[in-house]
Write a protein that holds these residues in place. Structure first.
Motif, PDB file in Angstrom:
ATOM      1  N   ALA B  15       0.831  -1.210   0.000  1.00  0.00           N
ATOM      2  CA  ALA B  15       0.000   0.000   0.000  1.00  0.00           C
ATOM      3  C   ALA B  15       0.864   1.258   0.000  1.00  0.00           C
ATOM      4  N   ALA B  16       2.030   1.190   0.645  1.00  0.00           N
ATOM      5  CA  ALA B  16       2.873   2.392   0.763  1.00  0.00           C
ATOM      6  C   ALA B  16       3.350   2.867  -0.609  1.00  0.00           C
ATOM      7  N   SER B  17       3.828   1.914  -1.430  1.00  0.00           N
ATOM      8  CA  SER B  17       4.321   2.313  -2.755  1.00  0.00           C
ATOM      9  C   SER B  17       3.158   2.830  -3.603  1.00  0.00           C
ATOM     10  N   GLY B  18       1.974   2.231  -3.421  1.00  0.00           N
ATOM     11  CA  GLY B  18       0.797   2.698  -4.158  1.00  0.00           C
ATOM     12  C   GLY B  18       0.431   4.113  -3.783  1.00  0.00           C
ATOM     13  N   PHE B  19       0.500   4.411  -2.496  1.00  0.00           N
ATOM     14  CA  PHE B  19       0.165   5.761  -2.025  1.00  0.00           C
ATOM     15  C   PHE B  19       1.129   6.791  -2.621  1.00  0.00           C
ATOM     16  N   PHE B 184       7.927   4.428 -14.330  1.00  0.00           N
ATOM     17  CA  PHE B 184       8.972   3.487 -14.778  1.00  0.00           C
ATOM     18  C   PHE B 184       9.886   3.125 -13.611  1.00  0.00           C
ATOM     19  N   VAL B 185      10.339   4.153 -12.898  1.00  0.00           N
ATOM     20  CA  VAL B 185      11.271   3.920 -11.783  1.00  0.00           C
ATOM     21  C   VAL B 185      10.586   3.116 -10.672  1.00  0.00           C
ATOM     22  N   VAL B 186       9.360   3.499 -10.346  1.00  0.00           N
ATOM     23  CA  VAL B 186       8.646   2.797  -9.261  1.00  0.00           C
ATOM     24  C   VAL B 186       8.418   1.324  -9.639  1.00  0.00           C
ATOM     25  N   VAL B 187       8.046   1.091 -10.909  1.00  0.00           N
ATOM     26  CA  VAL B 187       7.827  -0.294 -11.350  1.00  0.00           C
ATOM     27  C   VAL B 187       9.137  -1.084 -11.303  1.00  0.00           C
ATOM     28  N   ALA B 188      10.225  -0.450 -11.763  1.00  0.00           N
ATOM     29  CA  ALA B 188      11.524  -1.148 -11.752  1.00  0.00           C
ATOM     30  C   ALA B 188      11.925  -1.506 -10.322  1.00  0.00           C
ATOM     31  N   ALA B 212       3.671  -8.304 -17.340  1.00  0.00           N
ATOM     32  CA  ALA B 212       3.436  -6.870 -17.577  1.00  0.00           C
ATOM     33  C   ALA B 212       1.982  -6.522 -17.277  1.00  0.00           C
ATOM     34  N   GLY B 213       1.077  -7.431 -17.634  1.00  0.00           N
ATOM     35  CA  GLY B 213      -0.346  -7.196 -17.405  1.00  0.00           C
ATOM     36  C   GLY B 213      -0.681  -7.024 -15.929  1.00  0.00           C
ATOM     37  N   LEU B 214       0.017  -7.770 -15.068  1.00  0.00           N
ATOM     38  CA  LEU B 214      -0.232  -7.648 -13.626  1.00  0.00           C
ATOM     39  C   LEU B 214       0.127  -6.245 -13.135  1.00  0.00           C
ATOM     40  N   TYR B 215       1.256  -5.746 -13.647  1.00  0.00           N
ATOM     41  CA  TYR B 215       1.679  -4.391 -13.249  1.00  0.00           C
ATOM     42  C   TYR B 215       0.802  -3.335 -13.912  1.00  0.00           C
ATOM     43  N   GLN B 216       0.450  -3.577 -15.170  1.00  0.00           N
ATOM     44  CA  GLN B 216      -0.386  -2.597 -15.889  1.00  0.00           C
ATOM     45  C   GLN B 216      -1.718  -2.392 -15.184  1.00  0.00           C
ATOM     46  N   LYS B 217      -2.311  -3.499 -14.770  1.00  0.00           N
ATOM     47  CA  LYS B 217      -3.614  -3.421 -14.110  1.00  0.00           C
ATOM     48  C   LYS B 217      -3.504  -2.585 -12.841  1.00  0.00           C
ATOM     49  N   ARG B 218      -2.477  -2.896 -12.065  1.00  0.00           N
ATOM     50  CA  ARG B 218      -2.259  -2.176 -10.803  1.00  0.00           C
ATOM     51  C   ARG B 218      -2.005  -0.685 -11.067  1.00  0.00           C
ATOM     52  N   PHE B 219      -1.133  -0.388 -12.032  1.00  0.00           N
ATOM     53  CA  PHE B 219      -0.738   1.006 -12.249  1.00  0.00           C
ATOM     54  C   PHE B 219      -1.790   1.794 -13.018  1.00  0.00           C
ATOM     55  N   ALA B 278       3.828   3.244 -19.271  1.00  0.00           N
ATOM     56  CA  ALA B 278       5.122   3.292 -18.582  1.00  0.00           C
ATOM     57  C   ALA B 278       5.394   1.987 -17.844  1.00  0.00           C
ATOM     58  N   ALA B 279       4.349   1.437 -17.217  1.00  0.00           N
ATOM     59  CA  ALA B 279       4.525   0.176 -16.485  1.00  0.00           C
ATOM     60  C   ALA B 279       4.904  -0.949 -17.452  1.00  0.00           C
ATOM     61  N   ARG B 280       4.247  -0.978 -18.590  1.00  0.00           N
ATOM     62  CA  ARG B 280       4.549  -2.021 -19.592  1.00  0.00           C
ATOM     63  C   ARG B 280       5.998  -1.918 -20.068  1.00  0.00           C
ATOM     64  N   LEU B 281       6.395  -0.669 -20.384  1.00  0.00           N
ATOM     65  CA  LEU B 281       7.777  -0.446 -20.832  1.00  0.00           C
ATOM     66  C   LEU B 281       8.764  -0.905 -19.763  1.00  0.00           C
TER      67      LEU B 281
END
Lengths: 228, 291
Positions: B15-19, B184-188, B212-219, B278-281
């Motif tokens: 939750a922290a990174s999401g916030f 991009f940085v947060v996903v990496a 990538a889809g898991l991250y895309q959905k979240r982001f 950006a998340a996909r990239l």
């Protein structure tokens, strides 16, 4: 189905952990790989589940040279290979049932289609009452059974297992072996890496012995594997 | 049995990174809204200025020894005989005095000043005459008369407005890039923290696009939520600004509140899509870098 031709492998710039390995495993066979610690069993399995590529020679899997596979093809091949890792590699944030369902989830199978299968699989390995328990709350033996259930749930063509009975009691070891025998009867290729000499002798299956990174044919030099 | 096939649960997001992600995107969306409003506003202002000055010109006849009325008459004759001039009318002494009032205070006595005479010219908007041709004809009729179609001011105003508008679009583009870089940085970083999970997914046969889809959905949802908050605050700020000093003429959205919801939803969706891209990239680049 599985063919190793003069395969060599090293991690980065380290020493060769596999040298000149020649191995032929026909489809539908059931074999043990054994040998002392550090002989290269785990590395050989890593090559087989496409976690690494050989640094020399050629590996053919399902009729394809694995070094020529694209990333998507590697993913597709992995779905045809079930692996039981020595360290289990379960995801701690998922329940036992979700861990078992992982190969089906990533393959895009709908939950409705595999729910009963996952339940049955967990009941079979004696964990029917722990489907919603997460790995940190399971014992070593229970984790191993979850890992085995995950490896076989998608009915893969090849099942690779690294010391699959190492953390379970003899009764459960027999049940697990019976599962592998049953899977083999269904036409699956089974390759087990194990130190358990009494068990290996009991099953009287073809054995490949690895020693110092090469296949030991008992004559002091490397030869073609899958000797009975 | 628990929800087995729920993709969202496969990666243990915190939750922290999401916030922090929502906060970053909200701030960027807020800035992006102001950049967009700046771009739209200056474009509109430039149009208003150039339209306001188009179709009008003046002729300035300097004060001199010669009879003022006669010189004005000669200029009017030339103008009325010029193709593209719809009307020409001399400003009365009162009009000229009114124009000079801000500089002199009170109502100046024109008889005591060397004030020029002014002729207001209405042009045919679709057939404006060439200023150099009009000037040449005036030179022949009344020495010193100066024709001014405000072209210099129009061009300067339009250029200035265009430059500000372009800068605003650049600022908008940079804000979008900043959002992408942030995601991009947060996903990496997240992928680094989820390394063992991703490894397990890959060994289970997950394709890069599945991960990538898991991250895309979240982001997407983080981006959309950030966009909702940031653009909501920006729209509130525009309304607040309008009550302090009317910016209604510059900001078309304030004049037509019925399409605010569409603009708002549009910004929210765009923020979500930028985050998805950006998340996909980030995921594909990181996975291919690890292979």
């Amino acid at each position: 189905m599985i063919l190793f031709e003069n395969v060599g492998f090293r991690y980065d710039r380290g020493a060769e952990v596999l040298q000149n390995v020649n191995l032929e495993i026909p489809a539908g066979s059931f074999q043990f790989i054994t040998g002392p610690s550090g002989a290269g069993k785990s590395s050989l399995l890593r090559l087989l589940y496409l976690d690494e590529k050989p640094t020399a020679g050629r590996i053919s899997l399902f009729g394809r040279d694995v070094t020529t596979l694209t990333r998507d093809e590697i993913a597709w091949f992995r779905r045809r290979i079930g692996v039981v890792f020595q360290d289990f590699r379960l995801l701690d944030h998922l329940t036992a049932a979700e861990n078992v369902a992982l190969p089906l989830t990533v393959a895009g199978v709908r939950e409705m289609a595999y729910r009963d299968n996952v339940t049955e699989m967990l009941q079979w390995v004696g964990l029917g009452d722990k489907m919603d328990v997460r790995p940190p709350e399971l014992s070593g033996g229970e984790k191993q059974r979850v890992a085995i259930a995950r490896a076989v749930v998608a009915s893969p063509d090849i099942i690779l297992a690294d010391e699959p009975t190492g953390s379970v009691d003899p009764d459960m070891a027999e049940r697990i072996m019976a599962l592998f025998v049953e899977m083999n009867r269904l036409g699956k290729t089974i390759l087990l890496a194990s130190h358990d000499v009494p068990m290996i002798e009991r099953y009287k299956l073809p054995i490949t012995i690895l020693k110092d990174g090469t296949i030991d044919d008992g004559m002091g030099h490397s030869g073609r594997g899958a000797a009975a | 049995m628990s929800a087995l096939g729920r993709k969202g649960s496969l990666i243990p997001f915190t939750a922290a990174s999401g916030f922090m992600m929502v906060l970053l995107i909200a701030a960027m969306a807020f800035l992006a809204c102001f950049s967009l409003a700046g771009a739209l506003g200056t474009t509109r202002i430039a149009g208003t200025w150039t339209e306001g000055l188009a179709g009008a010109a003046t002729v300035r006849i300097p004060a001199g020894e010669e009879d003022r009325a006669r010189r004005i008459s000669l200029v009017l004759d030339v103008l009325r005989d010029t193709d593209g001039v719809a009307d020409a009318r001399p400003l009365s002494e009162k009009d000229v005095a009114d124009l000079l009032t801000p500089w002199f205070g009170g109502t100046p006595e024109l008889g005591e000043l060397p004030a020029p005479s002014i002729v207001a010219v209405t042009l045919d908007a679709e057939n404006e005459p060439d200023p150099s041709v009009v000037q040449a004809r005036l030179d022949g009729a009344s020495a010193g008369a100066v024709y001014d179609d405000h072209g210099r001011w129009r061009n300067r105003a339009a250029q200035a407005a265009r430059a500000i508008g372009n800068l605003s679009y650049w600022a908008l583009g940079l804000t979008v890039l900043a959002i992408m870089a942030g995601v991009f940085v947060v996903v990496a970083i997240a992928m680094s923290a989820h390394k063992s999970t991703i490894e397990a997914l890959r060994l289970a046969g997950a394709e890069d696009r599945f991960i990538a889809g898991l991250y895309q959905k979240r982001f997407f949802w983080l981006g959309a939520l950030g966009g909702l908050i940031g653009s909501g605050i920006a729209l509130g700020a525009f309304v607040g600004l309008d009550t302090l000093a009317s910016v209604r003429s510059a900001l078309p959205m304030l004049e037509a509140p019925y399409y605010w919801p569409f603009v708002w939803v549009g910004i929210v969706v765009v923020c979500g899509l930028i985050a998805v891209l950006a998340a996909r990239l980030a995921v594909l680049t990181t996975l291919r870098g690890r292979a």
